[in-house]
Design an enzyme around this catalytic site. Structure first.
Site, PDB file in Angstrom:
ATOM      1  N   SER A  40      41.608  44.234  34.415  1.00 54.46           N
ATOM      2  CA  SER A  40      42.414  45.376  35.109  1.00 54.46           C
ATOM      3  C   SER A  40      43.164  44.839  36.522  1.00 54.46           C
ATOM      4  O   SER A  40      42.610  45.242  37.781  1.00 54.46           O
ATOM      5  CB  SER A  40      41.392  46.586  35.603  1.00 54.46           C
ATOM      6  OG  SER A  40      40.404  46.180  36.473  1.00 54.46           O
ATOM      7  N   HIS A 154      37.334  47.921  30.816  1.00 59.81           N
ATOM      8  CA  HIS A 154      36.148  46.821  30.412  1.00 59.81           C
ATOM      9  C   HIS A 154      35.251  47.466  29.106  1.00 59.81           C
ATOM     10  O   HIS A 154      34.303  46.784  28.839  1.00 59.81           O
ATOM     11  CB  HIS A 154      35.365  46.680  31.580  1.00 59.81           C
ATOM     12  CG  HIS A 154      35.901  46.062  32.623  1.00 59.81           C
ATOM     13  ND1 HIS A 154      35.514  45.944  34.098  1.00 59.81           N
ATOM     14  CD2 HIS A 154      37.112  45.318  32.751  1.00 59.81           C
ATOM     15  CE1 HIS A 154      36.282  45.454  34.771  1.00 59.81           C
ATOM     16  NE2 HIS A 154      37.553  44.992  34.095  1.00 59.81           N
ATOM     17  N   GLN A 162      35.510  52.710  35.636  1.00 57.30           N
ATOM     18  CA  GLN A 162      35.419  51.464  35.064  1.00 57.30           C
ATOM     19  C   GLN A 162      33.981  51.059  35.565  1.00 57.30           C
ATOM     20  O   GLN A 162      33.368  50.253  34.399  1.00 57.30           O
ATOM     21  CB  GLN A 162      36.324  50.535  35.809  1.00 57.30           C
ATOM     22  CG  GLN A 162      36.335  49.135  35.528  1.00 57.30           C
ATOM     23  CD  GLN A 162      37.593  48.192  36.076  1.00 57.30           C
ATOM     24  OE1 GLN A 162      38.644  48.101  35.470  1.00 57.30           O
ATOM     25  NE2 GLN A 162      37.122  47.583  37.042  1.00 57.30           N
ATOM     26  N   GLU A 163      33.392  51.145  36.460  1.00 54.79           N
ATOM     27  CA  GLU A 163      32.221  50.362  37.094  1.00 54.79           C
ATOM     28  C   GLU A 163      31.090  51.511  37.758  1.00 54.79           C
ATOM     29  O   GLU A 163      31.640  52.361  38.663  1.00 54.79           O
ATOM     30  CB  GLU A 163      32.392  49.394  37.965  1.00 54.79           C
ATOM     31  CG  GLU A 163      33.266  48.328  37.235  1.00 54.79           C
ATOM     32  CD  GLU A 163      33.855  47.378  37.908  1.00 54.79           C
ATOM     33  OE1 GLU A 163      33.135  47.202  39.350  1.00 54.79           O
ATOM     34  OE2 GLU A 163      34.825  46.356  37.777  1.00 54.79           O
ATOM     35  N   GLU A 204      31.538  43.188  31.693  1.00 54.53           N
ATOM     36  CA  GLU A 204      30.463  42.682  32.570  1.00 54.53           C
ATOM     37  C   GLU A 204      29.162  42.548  32.377  1.00 54.53           C
ATOM     38  O   GLU A 204      28.410  42.753  33.195  1.00 54.53           O
ATOM     39  CB  GLU A 204      30.987  43.543  33.877  1.00 54.53           C
ATOM     40  CG  GLU A 204      32.628  43.060  34.132  1.00 54.53           C
ATOM     41  CD  GLU A 204      32.950  43.737  35.594  1.00 54.53           C
ATOM     42  OE1 GLU A 204      32.257  44.370  36.308  1.00 54.53           O
ATOM     43  OE2 GLU A 204      33.939  43.130  36.058  1.00 54.53           O
ATOM     44  N   ASP A 242      33.312  51.659  40.948  1.00 53.87           N
ATOM     45  CA  ASP A 242      34.587  51.391  41.230  1.00 53.87           C
ATOM     46  C   ASP A 242      35.379  52.074  39.904  1.00 53.87           C
ATOM     47  O   ASP A 242      35.496  51.823  38.850  1.00 53.87           O
ATOM     48  CB  ASP A 242      34.888  49.789  40.772  1.00 53.87           C
ATOM     49  CG  ASP A 242      36.183  49.360  40.597  1.00 53.87           C
ATOM     50  OD1 ASP A 242      37.249  50.115  41.151  1.00 53.87           O
ATOM     51  OD2 ASP A 242      36.582  48.029  40.360  1.00 53.87           O
ATOM     52  N   GLU A 284      35.339  52.106  45.209  1.00 50.91           N
ATOM     53  CA  GLU A 284      36.331  51.317  45.313  1.00 50.91           C
ATOM     54  C   GLU A 284      37.426  51.634  44.243  1.00 50.91           C
ATOM     55  O   GLU A 284      37.287  52.361  43.328  1.00 50.91           O
ATOM     56  CB  GLU A 284      35.877  50.181  44.525  1.00 50.91           C
ATOM     57  CG  GLU A 284      36.686  48.794  44.450  1.00 50.91           C
ATOM     58  CD  GLU A 284      36.162  47.721  43.481  1.00 50.91           C
ATOM     59  OE1 GLU A 284      34.934  47.560  43.739  1.00 50.91           O
ATOM     60  OE2 GLU A 284      36.636  46.971  42.993  1.00 50.91           O
ATOM     61  N   ASP A 311      40.792  47.347  46.170  1.00 51.96           N
ATOM     62  CA  ASP A 311      40.715  46.001  45.407  1.00 51.96           C
ATOM     63  C   ASP A 311      42.152  45.961  44.961  1.00 51.96           C
ATOM     64  O   ASP A 311      42.888  44.901  45.610  1.00 51.96           O
ATOM     65  CB  ASP A 311      39.866  46.244  44.359  1.00 51.96           C
ATOM     66  CG  ASP A 311      39.916  44.964  43.168  1.00 51.96           C
ATOM     67  OD1 ASP A 311      40.499  44.265  43.494  1.00 51.96           O
ATOM     68  OD2 ASP A 311      39.462  45.514  41.935  1.00 51.96           O
ATOM     69  N   LYS A 336      38.329  38.820  46.142  1.00 51.87           N
ATOM     70  CA  LYS A 336      38.430  37.747  44.750  1.00 51.87           C
ATOM     71  C   LYS A 336      39.363  36.574  44.969  1.00 51.87           C
ATOM     72  O   LYS A 336      40.628  36.831  45.071  1.00 51.87           O
ATOM     73  CB  LYS A 336      39.066  38.703  43.659  1.00 51.87           C
ATOM     74  CG  LYS A 336      38.318  39.970  43.214  1.00 51.87           C
ATOM     75  CD  LYS A 336      39.001  40.992  42.368  1.00 51.87           C
ATOM     76  CE  LYS A 336      38.252  41.875  41.711  1.00 51.87           C
ATOM     77  NZ  LYS A 336      39.089  42.683  40.934  1.00 51.87           N
ATOM     78  N   HIS A 364      33.323  38.905  41.613  1.00 47.24           N
ATOM     79  CA  HIS A 364      33.709  38.292  40.323  1.00 47.24           C
ATOM     80  C   HIS A 364      34.880  38.774  39.763  1.00 47.24           C
ATOM     81  O   HIS A 364      35.454  39.856  40.338  1.00 47.24           O
ATOM     82  CB  HIS A 364      32.431  38.311  39.201  1.00 47.24           C
ATOM     83  CG  HIS A 364      32.214  39.643  38.782  1.00 47.24           C
ATOM     84  ND1 HIS A 364      31.756  39.831  37.642  1.00 47.24           N
ATOM     85  CD2 HIS A 364      32.508  40.824  39.371  1.00 47.24           C
ATOM     86  CE1 HIS A 364      31.450  41.303  37.584  1.00 47.24           C
ATOM     87  NE2 HIS A 364      32.023  42.004  38.594  1.00 47.24           N
ATOM     88  N   ARG A 365      35.411  38.418  38.561  1.00 51.55           N
ATOM     89  CA  ARG A 365      36.327  39.043  37.520  1.00 51.55           C
ATOM     90  C   ARG A 365      35.591  39.621  36.282  1.00 51.55           C
ATOM     91  O   ARG A 365      34.739  38.959  35.872  1.00 51.55           O
ATOM     92  CB  ARG A 365      37.554  38.056  37.451  1.00 51.55           C
ATOM     93  CG  ARG A 365      38.333  37.648  38.596  1.00 51.55           C
ATOM     94  CD  ARG A 365      38.576  38.810  39.491  1.00 51.55           C
ATOM     95  NE  ARG A 365      39.479  39.782  39.067  1.00 51.55           N
ATOM     96  CZ  ARG A 365      40.596  39.800  39.332  1.00 51.55           C
ATOM     97  NH1 ARG A 365      41.504  39.180  39.810  1.00 51.55           N
ATOM     98  NH2 ARG A 365      41.511  41.074  38.436  1.00 51.55           N
ATOM     99  N   SER A 366      36.136  40.343  35.514  1.00 53.59           N
ATOM    100  CA  SER A 366      35.944  40.870  34.484  1.00 53.59           C
ATOM    101  C   SER A 366      35.630  39.566  33.269  1.00 53.59           C
ATOM    102  O   SER A 366      34.603  39.535  32.556  1.00 53.59           O
ATOM    103  CB  SER A 366      36.312  41.939  33.743  1.00 53.59           C
ATOM    104  OG  SER A 366      37.833  41.739  33.761  1.00 53.59           O
ATOM    105  N   LYS A 387      29.520  42.098  44.187  1.00 58.81           N
ATOM    106  CA  LYS A 387      29.418  42.401  42.945  1.00 58.81           C
ATOM    107  C   LYS A 387      29.791  41.524  41.938  1.00 58.81           C
ATOM    108  O   LYS A 387      30.808  41.002  42.104  1.00 58.81           O
ATOM    109  CB  LYS A 387      30.396  43.546  42.751  1.00 58.81           C
ATOM    110  CG  LYS A 387      31.745  43.562  42.711  1.00 58.81           C
ATOM    111  CD  LYS A 387      32.520  44.910  42.239  1.00 58.81           C
ATOM    112  CE  LYS A 387      33.913  44.759  41.983  1.00 58.81           C
ATOM    113  NZ  LYS A 387      34.704  45.832  41.319  1.00 58.81           N
TER     114      LYS A 387
END
Ligand code: PGA
Ligand code: ZN
Length: 418
Positions: A40, A154, A162-163, A204, A242, A284, A311, A336, A364-366, A387
């Site tokens: 994303s 994800h 998403q999270e 993730e 997020d 986020e 982000d 990031k 991190h990234r996915s 995260k």
């Protein structure tokens, strides 16, 4: 002194190609690094160079690898470097574009991380201590944000957000924070298996049960925290989300959640409702990256009580972060390194957040590799939050394990958000 530079194509955690870099140093030491990759991604991120064509569905990175081997390598071997900024600036000049569209940020970020390891080695310092020295920050062991429920880009379920993360804010140490995260993750697995007969995971490592309502997801988290014997609460085990609102933005100020259209004001009200009901301490990308009007509504409503993290809004760009502070978009920035392309520009983004009174969260990234640079980055810059996915799966736990290693091998480091 760098005596050899070699790049290769490897696989990331999604099975997609990414860039890996090896540097050989004058004393024979080998340092390495690899680039992560988002799903994303924000529209304003530095460019990830991919080959197109048919191999790996167009995602191979041979052009980025060749750029390291044929252009960046001769540059690195041409002199003795004394700072990461000097190396990063030279790579930027060599690339010649504002967003690394020629050489690829997947190439430059891997080189920049490997070069940071080389400079830390030359200085005789662990990477986190070298980062603290370079940036003038006090080291701090961060509160980990474990992404235990996945939706959006994800996961294959219908959950638009998403999270959903759990953050052991009140833990006494990194080690105990990781233990809390893992125990709650397992309690959550039990609940999800019993209720949905499902154990599927997102990119993730968080669970991806067949639910669509954010409310239901948050309810599950609170139950799992309690099942595991912990206390849900802003200063105990807190929740962070997020939503990654780009993913459910219809444009023109309209967002669609579980099939229901919401105006900017209605979405902000919905976030406020969720924050009143559950111990959510951080949100986020609550609004889309280009919906500044939405960001301002949310900031005015919740900015005093909830951490609001940009982000896709800021893409780790110091200029965008300063602009966000001036215009009142948010009170925190996600960090990031591959969004901006080099380590020194990542330092700049963290400094911009600090100078404007914003918090930062390293991320991190996915799509990840076993590279643990961000663990040293978060400790060395002392930002207090990271995260890096679920407390499961190798590419995610590599970072949590590295933070516990730093805790175990360094004296006098505190744990916490500040
Ligand atoms: P990404 O997701 O790595 O797929 O961009 C992470 C995030 O949105 O924070
Ligand atoms: Zn995000």
């Amino acid at each position: 002194e760098i005596t050899a530079v070699t790049a290769r194509q490897i696989l990331d955690s999604r099975g997609n190609p990414t860039v890996h870099v090896n540097l050989t140093l004058g004393d024979g030491t080998l340092v390495e690094a690899s680039a992560p990759s988002g799903a994303s991604t924000g529209a304003f991120e530095a460019i990830e160079l991919r080959d197109g064509g048919s191999s790996y569905g167009g995602l191979s990175v041979h052009r980025a690898v060749d750029g390291v081997n044929t252009e960046i390598a001769p540059l690195l071997l041409s002199k003795t470097w004394t700072s990461i900024r000097e190396i990063d600036d030279a790579m930027r000049d060599l690339d010649g574009t504002p967003n690394y569209s020629r050489l690829g940020a997947n190439a430059t970020v891997a080189v920049s991380i490997a070069a940071s390891r080389a400079l830390a080695h030359a200085a005789g310092l662990p990477l986190h201590a070298w980062i603290a020295q370079q940036t003038g920050n006090t080291e701090l062991l961060p509160v980990p944000h474990f992404n235990v429920l996945n939706g959006g880009a994800h996961a294959a379920n219908d959950l638009d957000f998403q999270e959903f993360m759990i953050a052991p804010v009140g833990a006494a140490s990194e080690e105990l924070a990781v233990q809390a995260g893992a125990e709650i993750y397992h309690a959550l697995a039990k609940r999800i298996r019993a209720r949905y007969n499902a154990t599927g995971l997102g990119d993730e490592g968080g669970f991806a049960p067949p639910i669509s309502s954010p409310d239901e997801a948050l309810e599950l988290l609170v139950q799992a925290i309690t099942d595991a014997g912990y206390t849900p609460g802003i200063d105990q085990i807190a929740i962070a989300m997020d939503p990654a609102a780009n993913g459910f933005y219809d444009g023109d100020g309209v967002y669609r959640i579980a099939g229901v259209a919401k105006s900017r004001a209605e979405l902000a009200d919905y976030y406020a409702e969720l924050c009143a009901k559950y111990p959510i301490w951080s949100i986020e990308d609550g609004f889309a990256e280009d919906d500044h009007a939405g960001w301002k509504i949310l900031f005015d409503k919740l900015g005093d009580t909830v951490q609001l993290v940009g982000d896709d809004l800021y893409v780790t760009d110091a200029v965008r972060i300063r602009d966000g502070a001036t215009n009142g978009y948010s009170n925190a920035a996600l960090i990031k390194p591959n969004q901006i392309g080099t380590v020194s520009q990542t330092f700049d983004a963290i400094a911009a957040a600090r100078e404007t009174g914003m918090q930062s969260m390293v991320s991190h990234r996915s799509g990840e590799t076993s590279d643990t640079f961000i663990a040293d980055l978060v400790v060395g810059t002392g930002v207090g939050q990271i995260k890096t996915g679920a407390p499961a799966r190798g590419e995610r736990v590599a970072k949590y394990n590295r933070m516990m290693e730093i805790e175990a091998t360094t004296t006098g480091l505190r744990y916490g958000l500040k």
